[in-house]
Design a protein around this motif. Structure first.
Motif, mmCIF file in Angstrom:
data_model
loop_
_atom_site.group_PDB
_atom_site.id
_atom_site.type_symbol
_atom_site.label_atom_id
_atom_site.label_comp_id
_atom_site.label_asym_id
_atom_site.label_seq_id
_atom_site.Cartn_x
_atom_site.Cartn_y
_atom_site.Cartn_z
ATOM 1 N N UNK A 328 0.531 5.035 -6.747
ATOM 2 C CA UNK A 328 -0.275 4.709 -5.567
ATOM 3 C C UNK A 328 -1.298 3.618 -5.901
ATOM 4 N N UNK A 329 -1.953 3.733 -7.059
ATOM 5 C CA UNK A 329 -2.963 2.750 -7.458
ATOM 6 C C UNK A 329 -2.334 1.375 -7.687
ATOM 7 N N UNK A 330 -1.173 1.397 -8.348
ATOM 8 C CA UNK A 330 -0.471 0.153 -8.642
ATOM 9 C C UNK A 330 -0.051 -0.550 -7.347
ATOM 10 N N UNK A 331 0.470 0.221 -6.407
ATOM 11 C CA UNK A 331 0.892 -0.370 -5.132
ATOM 12 C C UNK A 331 -0.300 -0.909 -4.346
ATOM 13 N N UNK A 332 -1.435 -0.245 -4.505
ATOM 14 C CA UNK A 332 -2.642 -0.729 -3.831
ATOM 15 C C UNK A 332 -3.057 -2.066 -4.441
ATOM 16 N N UNK A 333 -3.031 -2.129 -5.759
ATOM 17 C CA UNK A 333 -3.385 -3.361 -6.477
ATOM 18 C C UNK A 333 -2.450 -4.503 -6.066
ATOM 19 N N UNK A 334 -1.162 -4.172 -5.937
ATOM 20 C CA UNK A 334 -0.174 -5.204 -5.608
ATOM 21 C C UNK A 334 -0.020 -5.384 -4.096
ATOM 22 N N UNK A 335 -0.947 -4.800 -3.362
ATOM 23 C CA UNK A 335 -1.009 -4.906 -1.899
ATOM 24 C C UNK A 335 0.280 -4.471 -1.201
ATOM 25 N N UNK A 336 0.951 -3.464 -1.804
ATOM 26 C CA UNK A 336 2.101 -2.871 -1.106
ATOM 27 C C UNK A 336 1.538 -1.761 -0.230
ATOM 28 N N UNK A 337 1.081 -2.159 0.942
ATOM 29 C CA UNK A 337 0.315 -1.229 1.765
ATOM 30 C C UNK A 337 1.025 -0.965 3.090
ATOM 31 N N UNK A 338 1.391 0.286 3.293
ATOM 32 C CA UNK A 338 1.919 0.699 4.598
ATOM 33 C C UNK A 338 1.090 1.891 5.048
ATOM 34 N N UNK A 339 -0.128 1.624 5.479
ATOM 35 C CA UNK A 339 -1.016 2.706 5.888
ATOM 36 C C UNK A 339 -1.870 3.200 4.727
ATOM 37 N N UNK A 340 -2.782 4.094 5.046
ATOM 38 C CA UNK A 340 -3.715 4.612 4.039
ATOM 39 C C UNK A 340 -2.975 5.500 3.049
ATOM 40 N N UNK A 341 -3.247 5.302 1.772
ATOM 41 C CA UNK A 341 -2.559 6.068 0.728
ATOM 42 C C UNK A 341 -3.297 7.372 0.467
ATOM 43 N N UNK A 342 -2.541 8.461 0.476
ATOM 44 C CA UNK A 342 -3.140 9.782 0.313
ATOM 45 C C UNK A 342 -2.332 10.587 -0.689
ATOM 46 N N UNK A 343 -3.019 11.226 -1.625
ATOM 47 C CA UNK A 343 -2.355 12.143 -2.544
ATOM 48 C C UNK A 343 -2.288 13.511 -1.880
ATOM 49 N N UNK A 344 -1.087 14.089 -1.873
ATOM 50 C CA UNK A 344 -0.876 15.440 -1.371
ATOM 51 C C UNK A 344 -1.039 16.372 -2.562
ATOM 52 N N UNK A 345 -2.105 17.119 -2.597
ATOM 53 C CA UNK A 345 -2.369 17.888 -3.815
ATOM 54 C C UNK A 345 -1.858 19.317 -3.706
ATOM 55 N N UNK A 346 -2.255 20.031 -2.703
ATOM 56 C CA UNK A 346 -1.814 21.426 -2.609
ATOM 57 C C UNK A 346 -1.493 21.815 -1.180
#
Ligand SMILES: [Zn+2]
Ligand SMILES: [Zn+2]
Length: 346
Positions: A328-346
């Motif tokens: 997720x961080x890498x894609x954000x850095x490389x501007x691969x953005x399709x909406x807000x990135x969210x980690x699904x934890x539990x």
């Protein structure tokens, strides 16, 4: 109850260009809530640009290892001995402000975001890239029911700071508003502005034709590149770009006495020389102001969540597993953005 939890931790400052997996999956003891804290079982945590600034050292964590993440939604698992604001099972959110001293002149006058002892979630205290986290019950927020856990997470940063930026413009209904940069925060600000200032025209400056079309679809009266002159002068402009040139360009579009609000925790160095080209007489004189936005107050988060529920604002989401936080961080850095990135934890 279990004793250990999964967490993605950062052990030192690094560069994503060289190290594509900066976070390490580890098992840690589940934290114990002290005095007025609550232990929160994390369900979703947003991934923010500021995490890149933290791990690359532009706003470095104050301790290592650190668990990043400051857009947290989860449920209260347990309260500390002197915490009574929430019940077990209550859904809460945690934002960038983890604590402030509560005593200084800033804290006492509603400017806790400027406190010298401001502690940020996921930078100065462990955040939400983990199954559990703790926070003072006074820095947790009830989440309006209209939002799912994942929908609420990104609102806690981009949305709430966008709200603060809009507040700092000081515009009145009917004043022209400009937005330079049209990412997550920009498009949320456009929706808020339309709701709070229905007679205000919004002008959007952005790099790509796609973003410009998107802005017009959402109701911007005009959209162009940041080098273009807007058809009318603007009373306020909110800048959400990481660069300097758009700021100099924005000043050319400001009305006399207008205000440019810079919503960025850090600016990149690459085009800093653009500032030297600033023409004081034409671009800054005539009582134009430049104001930055720093951090966030609890009031901003609370007011914004209510407003977002009312409009309602629902972000587009791209979800990842906790273990995939590096992706997720890498894609954000490389501007691969399709909406807000969210980690699904539990
Ligand atoms: Zn953030
Ligand atoms: Zn303080």
């Amino acid at each position: 109850m279990r004793q250990v939890m999964k967490a993605m931790v950062l052990k030192k400052i690094t560069s994503l260009d060289k190290n594509r997996s900066p976070l390490e999956l580890v098992e840690l003891p589940i934290p114990i809530p002290n005095e007025q804290e609550v232990l929160v079982k994390v369900s979703a945590c947003g991934v923010c640009h500021t995490e890149l600034d933290e791990l690359e050292g532009r706003t470095p964590p104050s301790k290592f290892p650190i668990i990043l993440g400051h857009q947290i939604v989860g449920r209260v698992e347990k309260s500390g001995p002197h915490a009574g604001r929430f019940k077990t099972g209550d859904r809460v959110g945690i934002a960038w402000i983890h604590s402030a001293c509560g005593k200084c002149k800033f804290c006492r006058s509603g400017m806790e975001n400027l406190c010298n002892d401001f502690k940020a979630t996921g930078r100065d205290a462990d955040g939400g890239y983990a199954e559990f986290t703790t926070v003072s019950e006074h820095y947790a927020y009830k989440i309006p029911e209209v939002f799912s856990d994942a929908e609420a997470a990104p609102l806690l940063c981009a949305g709430a700071i966008g709200y603060r930026s809009l507040r700092l413009t000081g515009i009145n209904d009917g004043d022209n508003l400009g937005l330079t940069g049209f990412g997550a925060s920009g498009h949320l600000v456009l929706k808020m502005a339309q709701h709070q200032y229905p007679n205000t025209n919004v002008f959007v400056f952005s790099r790509t034709a796609t973003e410009q079309h998107f802005a017009k679809d959402l109701g911007a009266i005009w959209a162009g590149s940041s080098e273009e002159r807007s058809p009318e002068k603007l009373h306020a402009i909110i800048d959400t770009t990481p660069a300097w040139r758009p700021i100099v360009e924005a000043l050319k579009n400001l009305e006399h006495g207008g205000r440019l609000v810079i919503n960025a925790i850090r600016k990149e160095e690459a085009d800093k020389d653009a500032l030297i080209a600033l023409d004081y007489q034409h671009e800054l004189w005539m009582e134009k102001e430049i104001k930055s936005v720093a951090n966030i107050t609890r009031r901003d988060v609370e007011e914004f969540l209510q407003l977002a529920a009312l409009i309602p604002i629902k972000p587009e989401l791209q979800e990842y597993r906790l273990e995939d936080a590096n992706t997720a961080l890498l894609e954000l850095k490389e501007r691969k953005i399709r909406g807000a990135k969210v980690l699904r934890v539990g």
